[in-house]
Design an enzyme around this catalytic site. Structure first.
Site, PDB file in Angstrom:
ATOM      1  N   ILE A   1       8.176   6.845  16.779  1.00  0.00           N
ATOM      2  CA  ILE A   1       7.828   7.568  15.543  1.00  0.00           C
ATOM      3  C   ILE A   1       6.568   8.420  15.727  1.00  0.00           C
ATOM      4  O   ILE A   1       6.537   9.594  15.351  1.00  0.00           O
ATOM      5  CB  ILE A   1       7.622   6.586  14.362  1.00  0.00           C
ATOM      6  CG1 ILE A   1       8.822   5.634  14.211  1.00  0.00           C
ATOM      7  CG2 ILE A   1       7.365   7.350  13.050  1.00  0.00           C
ATOM      8  CD1 ILE A   1      10.124   6.262  13.803  1.00  0.00           C
TER       9      ILE A   1
ATOM     10  N   ARG B   1      -4.515  10.836   4.394  1.00  0.00           N
ATOM     11  CA  ARG B   1      -3.431  11.803   4.568  1.00  0.00           C
ATOM     12  C   ARG B   1      -2.465  11.817   3.391  1.00  0.00           C
ATOM     13  O   ARG B   1      -1.972  12.873   2.998  1.00  0.00           O
ATOM     14  CB  ARG B   1      -2.635  11.466   5.816  1.00  0.00           C
ATOM     15  CG  ARG B   1      -3.409  11.496   7.073  1.00  0.00           C
ATOM     16  CD  ARG B   1      -2.462  11.325   8.225  1.00  0.00           C
ATOM     17  NE  ARG B   1      -1.449  12.362   8.203  1.00  0.00           N
ATOM     18  CZ  ARG B   1      -1.623  13.570   8.691  1.00  0.00           C
ATOM     19  NH1 ARG B   1      -2.731  13.898   9.267  1.00  0.00           N
ATOM     20  NH2 ARG B   1      -0.663  14.472   8.611  1.00  0.00           N
TER      21      ARG B   1
ATOM     22  N   ASP C   1       4.832   0.538  11.890  1.00  0.00           N
ATOM     23  CA  ASP C   1       3.627  -0.076  11.329  1.00  0.00           C
ATOM     24  C   ASP C   1       3.470  -1.549  11.727  1.00  0.00           C
ATOM     25  O   ASP C   1       2.476  -2.177  11.370  1.00  0.00           O
ATOM     26  CB  ASP C   1       3.620   0.052   9.791  1.00  0.00           C
ATOM     27  CG  ASP C   1       3.382   1.486   9.345  1.00  0.00           C
ATOM     28  OD1 ASP C   1       3.016   2.324  10.183  1.00  0.00           O
ATOM     29  OD2 ASP C   1       3.572   1.769   8.139  1.00  0.00           O
TER      30      ASP C   1
ATOM     31  N   ARG D   1       0.865  14.366  13.445  1.00  0.00           N
ATOM     32  CA  ARG D   1       1.293  14.201  12.055  1.00  0.00           C
ATOM     33  C   ARG D   1       1.303  15.502  11.253  1.00  0.00           C
ATOM     34  O   ARG D   1       0.529  15.678  10.297  1.00  0.00           O
ATOM     35  CB  ARG D   1       0.446  13.131  11.367  1.00  0.00           C
ATOM     36  CG  ARG D   1       0.488  11.806  12.113  1.00  0.00           C
ATOM     37  CD  ARG D   1      -0.163  10.703  11.362  1.00  0.00           C
ATOM     38  NE  ARG D   1       0.626  10.280  10.212  1.00  0.00           N
ATOM     39  CZ  ARG D   1       0.202   9.383   9.328  1.00  0.00           C
ATOM     40  NH1 ARG D   1      -0.984   8.842   9.485  1.00  0.00           N
ATOM     41  NH2 ARG D   1       0.951   9.028   8.319  1.00  0.00           N
ATOM     42  N   PRO D   2       2.194  16.426  11.625  1.00  0.00           N
ATOM     43  CA  PRO D   2       2.281  17.693  10.897  1.00  0.00           C
ATOM     44  C   PRO D   2       2.848  17.517   9.481  1.00  0.00           C
ATOM     45  O   PRO D   2       3.391  16.453   9.157  1.00  0.00           O
ATOM     46  CB  PRO D   2       3.246  18.521  11.748  1.00  0.00           C
ATOM     47  CG  PRO D   2       4.054  17.524  12.507  1.00  0.00           C
ATOM     48  CD  PRO D   2       3.182  16.314  12.703  1.00  0.00           C
ATOM     49  N   VAL D   3       2.722  18.555   8.646  1.00  0.00           N
ATOM     50  CA  VAL D   3       3.296  18.495   7.287  1.00  0.00           C
ATOM     51  C   VAL D   3       4.351  19.594   7.094  1.00  0.00           C
ATOM     52  O   VAL D   3       4.714  19.916   5.977  1.00  0.00           O
ATOM     53  CB  VAL D   3       2.199  18.608   6.190  1.00  0.00           C
ATOM     54  CG1 VAL D   3       1.344  17.356   6.147  1.00  0.00           C
ATOM     55  CG2 VAL D   3       1.350  19.854   6.374  1.00  0.00           C
ATOM     56  N   ASP D   4       4.851  20.158   8.223  1.00  0.00           N
ATOM     57  CA  ASP D   4       5.822  21.258   8.126  1.00  0.00           C
ATOM     58  C   ASP D   4       7.062  20.882   7.311  1.00  0.00           C
ATOM     59  O   ASP D   4       7.583  21.703   6.547  1.00  0.00           O
ATOM     60  CB  ASP D   4       6.228  21.735   9.542  1.00  0.00           C
ATOM     61  CG  ASP D   4       6.790  20.599  10.404  1.00  0.00           C
ATOM     62  OD1 ASP D   4       6.262  19.475  10.317  1.00  0.00           O
ATOM     63  OD2 ASP D   4       7.760  20.837  11.152  1.00  0.00           O
ATOM     64  N   LEU D   5       7.523  19.638   7.430  1.00  0.00           N
ATOM     65  CA  LEU D   5       8.764  19.263   6.731  1.00  0.00           C
ATOM     66  C   LEU D   5       8.523  19.070   5.234  1.00  0.00           C
ATOM     67  O   LEU D   5       9.413  19.280   4.416  1.00  0.00           O
ATOM     68  CB  LEU D   5       9.362  17.995   7.355  1.00  0.00           C
ATOM     69  CG  LEU D   5       9.722  18.132   8.843  1.00  0.00           C
ATOM     70  CD1 LEU D   5      10.269  16.825   9.403  1.00  0.00           C
ATOM     71  CD2 LEU D   5      10.752  19.252   9.041  1.00  0.00           C
TER      72      LEU D   5
ATOM     73  N   CYS E   1      -5.489  12.901  13.170  1.00  0.00           N
ATOM     74  CA  CYS E   1      -5.202  11.511  12.842  1.00  0.00           C
ATOM     75  C   CYS E   1      -5.190  10.713  14.132  1.00  0.00           C
ATOM     76  O   CYS E   1      -4.779  11.224  15.177  1.00  0.00           O
ATOM     77  CB  CYS E   1      -3.839  11.429  12.166  1.00  0.00           C
ATOM     78  SG  CYS E   1      -3.332   9.769  11.782  1.00  0.00           S
TER      79      CYS E   1
ATOM     80  N   LYS F   1       0.839  -1.209   0.000  1.00  0.00           N
ATOM     81  CA  LYS F   1       0.000   0.000   0.000  1.00  0.00           C
ATOM     82  C   LYS F   1       0.876   1.261   0.000  1.00  0.00           C
ATOM     83  O   LYS F   1       0.629   2.182  -0.781  1.00  0.00           O
ATOM     84  CB  LYS F   1      -0.896   0.012   1.240  1.00  0.00           C
ATOM     85  CG  LYS F   1      -1.600   1.341   1.467  1.00  0.00           C
ATOM     86  CD  LYS F   1      -2.438   1.366   2.722  1.00  0.00           C
ATOM     87  CE  LYS F   1      -1.715   1.679   3.996  1.00  0.00           C
ATOM     88  NZ  LYS F   1      -1.472   3.091   4.292  1.00  0.00           N
ATOM     89  N   ASN F   2       1.885   1.274   0.865  1.00  0.00           N
ATOM     90  CA  ASN F   2       2.644   2.519   1.037  1.00  0.00           C
ATOM     91  C   ASN F   2       3.645   2.790  -0.083  1.00  0.00           C
ATOM     92  O   ASN F   2       4.264   3.854  -0.117  1.00  0.00           O
ATOM     93  CB  ASN F   2       3.329   2.549   2.411  1.00  0.00           C
ATOM     94  CG  ASN F   2       2.296   2.756   3.514  1.00  0.00           C
ATOM     95  OD1 ASN F   2       1.139   3.072   3.229  1.00  0.00           O
ATOM     96  ND2 ASN F   2       2.704   2.577   4.758  1.00  0.00           N
TER      97      ASN F   2
ATOM     98  N   ARG G   1      -8.674  -0.672   4.470  1.00  0.00           N
ATOM     99  CA  ARG G   1      -7.784   0.346   3.905  1.00  0.00           C
ATOM    100  C   ARG G   1      -6.430  -0.255   3.537  1.00  0.00           C
ATOM    101  O   ARG G   1      -5.774   0.245   2.626  1.00  0.00           O
ATOM    102  CB  ARG G   1      -7.557   1.473   4.924  1.00  0.00           C
ATOM    103  CG  ARG G   1      -8.745   2.381   5.132  1.00  0.00           C
ATOM    104  CD  ARG G   1      -8.362   3.552   6.006  1.00  0.00           C
ATOM    105  NE  ARG G   1      -7.029   4.015   5.634  1.00  0.00           N
ATOM    106  CZ  ARG G   1      -6.087   4.415   6.480  1.00  0.00           C
ATOM    107  NH1 ARG G   1      -6.325   4.419   7.767  1.00  0.00           N
ATOM    108  NH2 ARG G   1      -4.911   4.808   6.056  1.00  0.00           N
TER     109      ARG G   1
END
Ligand code: EPZ
Length: 430
Positions: A338, A102, A316, A131-135, A126, A22-23, A408
């Site tokens: 993580i 996401r 995971d 789970r930020p997206v700053d990076l 989440c 999936k990933n 999912r």
């Protein structure tokens, strides 16, 4: 809402085909936005997240065609799909689509790289952490994009195209590395990604991008160098086998005992996890057909494990390992580094009679001799499957509610386990 009913106590014996990852599938599908050509992906898993992403991409103008079954194909074989983004018709990814998954935030990089602009909803909350997206946004800025946050959206602009640059990730990020790879492939000049994620899914994306004409060196190491090209072409690429699905079924066998061939699995993609599974008392051997997992009697041994970016033990698989050692012959410790809130399964595992105490980011698990079936509820994808592992070894009946989380990320779970002797059925809401 569908439920899964499991009656525990059966050993697993037989063959489980491992699906495409999936990933890896998700970023590969997103890479189709980078070219007018057709990207053909083989071994794509049949998952709710894949269908959802296909809908999101369709909104940007991607035609998505699933090849029909060919003679000799089996039901468990992955699909072959053609993705063609001849023209990008919309550079906005709206909240109602992005909030469902996401990873769809990752469309930002290819849209800006190809169209010079994108407006993508911030993904929001989440179940496993903030789970930020700053990076991801930092990487886009390092590639010359101007970023604004407005009304819950990230708006990125690079009117004259993205420019190569140095990207220094202060923390290892899979999504950040995917973003940087896709953006830099179509940028003017050379990009160096420092402290890149080394996950096999990063290597799979890089290999596909290279087939499309990208110039990438060092994927799979901490430093990746990308020389931007003016355009990318269509290509054909097979999605790599799912290491998390592999580890999950390996832990299921370690839990119940038995002998199962995980067909098509590659041990080299999850060596750290297989080493831990062997410490618990199971055997994992690479064969020509996949990974064979056996456990014949003997108690489950306790472990002390910390999750880490690849090549360490993956977050995971943390919930699944916890389920396994609930029945260990002693005390285990599992530390999650993580995500800050990835222990939602602890209180559900307690419903089977598991003895787990939390101390900050460490779970201390006192093994018990028996688990007992119970009604339980899935909270996220990997947590849900940890409940399935517990149920397979529990006395009596378990029902897992909110099965949509499992759908999912685990293709045909009840069929795969059922074929190996588990008593498992899906109860449709009707
Ligand atoms: C990917 O998520 C996976 N998702 C996750 O799998 C997986 O758990 C995770 O990588 C780690 O291996 C997909 O591939 C679709 P990250 P991603 O960016 O890319 C922090 C599953 O169950 N961070 O590597 O979102 C972040 O909060 C899912 O299949 C920032 O601080 O993960 C986390 O602590 C769940 N700022 C750490 O980095 C950012 O901008 C690693 O996250 C981005 C991340």
């Amino acid at each position: 809402m569908d439920r899964i009913r499991i009656v525990g106590g059966h050993r697993l014996n037989g063959t489980i085909p491992i699906s495409g990852a999936k990933n890896a599938a998700l970023p590969l599908m997103i890479a189709s936005l980078l070219t007018e050509g057709t990207l053909t992906l083989e071994n794509l898993p049949r998952l709710a997240d894949v269908s959802q992403l296909a809908r999101i991409l369709a909104n940007h103008g991607v035609d998505y065609t699933i090849e029909g079954k060919r003679s000799g194909d089996s039901d468990t074989q992955g699909q072959t799909v053609h993705l063609a983004a001849r023209q990008i018709v919309d550079t906005t990814a709206p909240y109602d689509l992005v909030s469902k998954m996401r990873a769809s935030f990752w469309v930002l990089a290819p849209l800006v790289a190809r169209m010079g602009e994108a407006k993508v909803s911030l993904p929001g909350g989440c179940a496993i952490g903030t789970r930020p997206v700053d990076l991801l946004l930092m990487a886009m800025k390092d590639l010359g994009a101007e970023i604004e946050i407005e009304g819950g959206y990230a708006i990125a602009r690079a009117k004259n195209g993205l420019k190569g640059g140095d990207i220094n990730f202060p923390k290892v990020t899979v999504g950040g590395t995917h973003t940087a790879l896709m953006g830099a492939s179509l940028a003017h000049g050379t990009t160096v990604i420092h402290n890149a994620a080394r996950e096999p899914e990063i290597v799979d994306l890089a290999e596909c991008l290279m087939k499309m004409g990208a110039k990438i060196k060092g994927a799979g190491t901490k430093t990746i160098e990308i020389e931007g090209v003016a355009r990318l072409n269509g290509a054909r690429h097979a999605v790599l086998p799912d290491r998390i699905e592999t580890g999950t079924y390996a832990m299921a066998v370690a839990m119940t005992g038995g002998d199962v061939l995980l067909q098509g699995a590659r041990a080299d993609l999850l060596q750290a996890a297989l080493d831990v599974i062997e410490q618990t008392g199971a055997k994992c051997v690479q064969t020509n057909d996949g990974v064979r997992v056996t456990r014949n009697g003997g108690p489950i041994q306790p472990v002390d494990v910390t999750t880490e970016p690849y090549p360490g033990f993956p977050t995971d698989l943390q919930a699944q390992l916890m389920a396994l050692v609930t029945r260990a012959n002693g005390t285990s410790r599992i530390t999650e580094t993580i995500f800050e809130n990835r222990f939602m399964h602890v209180s559900e595992l307690a419903r089977f009679g598991a003895q787990i105490r939390l101390d900050g980011d460490t779970a201390i698990i006192e093994g018990v001799e028996k688990l007992k079936g119970a009604p339980v509820m899935a909270t996220d994808l990997r947590a849900s499957v940890s409940l399935v592992i517990a149920a397979l070894a529990a006395e009596g009946e378990t029902t897992v509610n909110r099965v949509y989380h499992l759908d999912r990320g685990f293709e045909a779970l009840e069929k795969k386990l059922g074929a190996c002797g588990a008593e498992v059925e899906r109860i449709s809401a009707g």
